[in-house]
Design an enzyme around this catalytic site. Structure first.
Site, PDB file in Angstrom:
ATOM      1  CE  LYS A   1      -9.347  13.890   0.862  1.00 11.48           C
ATOM      2  NZ  LYS A   1      -9.092  12.477   1.151  1.00 11.48           N
TER       3      LYS A   1
ATOM      4  NE  ARG B   1     -13.332 -11.173   1.919  1.00  6.05           N
ATOM      5  CZ  ARG B   1     -12.903 -12.321   1.392  1.00  6.05           C
ATOM      6  NH1 ARG B   1     -11.985 -12.308   0.442  1.00  6.05           N
ATOM      7  NH2 ARG B   1     -13.378 -13.475   1.815  1.00  6.05           N
TER       8      ARG B   1
ATOM      9  CG  ASP C   1      -2.107  10.807  -3.743  1.00  2.00           C
ATOM     10  OD1 ASP C   1      -3.099  11.225  -4.380  1.00  2.00           O
ATOM     11  OD2 ASP C   1      -2.113  10.672  -2.506  1.00  2.00           O
TER      12      ASP C   1
ATOM     13  CE1 TYR D   1      -3.888  13.062   4.556  1.00  2.00           C
ATOM     14  CE2 TYR D   1      -3.626  10.834   3.714  1.00  2.00           C
ATOM     15  CZ  TYR D   1      -4.295  11.740   4.523  1.00  2.00           C
ATOM     16  OH  TYR D   1      -5.354  11.323   5.288  1.00  2.00           O
TER      17      TYR D   1
END
Length: 386
Positions: free
Chosen positions: A202, A52, A177, A105
């Site tokens: 993406k 982690r 972004d 978004y």
């Protein structure tokens, strides 16, 4: 994770953070499928304690991402929204304000409206995406200006350098972004932004087979985000990190093809008798064309459109394409068609959505890297029968 930017983009995409494995000589970064690491004594280890907190495959990805965005440090996350959550949670406090463009978004809007608003964060949205439009909303409580460019789904182009200047003038940070553009087409940090965020799902991954996100910026600004990441745990696994790393290697050649295909399809769609409007920054009459030409290498692979037949025609079109799969997401090698109001932006209330220009007649295309003649034929069939 400082990087050397002397080498070209494609070279860094293949090699940054990806030296041969010192133990075995493996040319490709191994998938370190371990949750924990053996220590020589308490507190004595080889840089890793628990996955982690850190994993060598993830470290390689974070180094590559920092290099491509020309930032001091990169952090990889389990999704784009996990990355966004870490930025908001680490850098902001109840009572702080975020100013964003109204064309946003849907997942980011939902996060601000349903998660951080009850927590005490105030989000403001401007329909005027110019620097002056943002400045009208900025107050002493504004700690972060959050933008997308090009925006999702209306492909608006925002002037990063101008927004960085106005944000810093008022003591706020600018976060961009950069998902629609990718670092191959646009590097916001070079233009004055403080943070760059991606959904690596993406274009960076590029093959519709992984979900991930990242944040890139200066080390001191990323330190609290790194702490938040470790504390909250929104990290990618080693296999996900490997898939994004593999995708990065071909990012430049894929983006060239995405852009070339979109540049051929956009003017053809604009001239088609069934099409009422095309949103694509590569078109000379697009309101953001000049700014896009200044701050982007090319205009991207995303196109949105509306049909003369309105909502009924759009609904027919969405069921008639064959190569353009009706699906969520974008940026993969295969072409996708999306209906924002029922898919990516369904979380935005209907009245708010429609006031922003996102109605049920809007169609969004993620143009893939197939042969463009085949994509054009697929769209022609769908438009003829719509």
């Amino acid at each position: 994770m400082s990087t050397d930017h002397a080498q070209g983009f494609s070279t860094r995409a293949i090699h940054a953070g990806q030296d041969a494995d010192p133990a075995t000589g493996a040319t490709v970064v191994p998938i370190y499928a371990t949750s924990t690491y053996t220590q020589a004594a308490p507190g004595q280890h080889k840089g890793y304690e628990y996955s982690r907190s850190g994993n060598p495959t993830r470290t390689a990805l974070e180094t590559a991402l920092a290099s491509l965005e020309e930032g001091e440090r990169g952090l990889a996350f389990a999704s784009g929204l996990a990355a966004t959550t870490a930025v908001f949670g680490a850098l902001l406090r109840p009572g702080d304000e975020v100013v964003a463009s109204a064309d946003l978004y849907g997942g980011t809007f939902r996060l601000l409206d349903k998660v951080f608003k009850p927590w005490g964060l105030v989000a403001k949205y401007t329909d005027d995406s110019s620097a002056a439009g943002f400045e009208k909303l900025i107050t002493p409580k504004t700690k972060l200006v959050w933008i997308e460019t090009p925006t999702n789904p209306l492909l608006q182009v925002l002037d990063i350098a101008a927004l960085a200047e106005v944000s810093h003038k008022h003591g706020a940070k600018l976060a961009v972004d950069n998902t629609f553009a990718s670092p191959y087409l646009q590097r916001p940090l070079r233009l004055g932004a403080d943070l760059v965020i991606h959904s690596t799902t993406k274009y960076l991954g590029g093959h519709s087979d992984v979900v991930g996100g990242c944040v890139v910026g200066a080390k001191d600004l990323l330190d609290p985000i790194k702490f938040y990441q470790n504390a909250a745990g929104g990290v990618p696994g080693p296999f996900d990190s490997y898939l994004v790393l593999r995708g990065l290697k071909t990012l430049s050649v894929r983006m060239d093809r995405h852009c070339a295909n979109a540049m051929e399809l956009a003017p053809w769609l604009k001239a088609h008798p069934a099409v009422a409007k095309v949103y694509y920054p590569g078109l000379a009459d697009h309101p953001g064309h000049t700014v896009a030409a200044k701050q982007m290498k090319s205009f991207g692979g995303m196109i949105s459109l509306k049909l003369h037949g309105g909502i009924p025609a759009a609904q027919l079109f969405l069921t008639r394409t064959k190569l353009f799969s009706l699906a969520e997401s974008l940026g993969g090698v295969e072409s996708l068609v999306c209906h924002p109001t029922t898919m990516t932006h369904a979380s935005i209330p209907k009245d708010v959505r429609e006031a922003r220009g996102v109605d049920d007649g809007l169609i969004r295309l993620s143009v893939g890297i197939e042969d463009v003649a085949d994509l054009r034929a697929d769209l022609e069939r769908a438009l003829t029968t719509a």
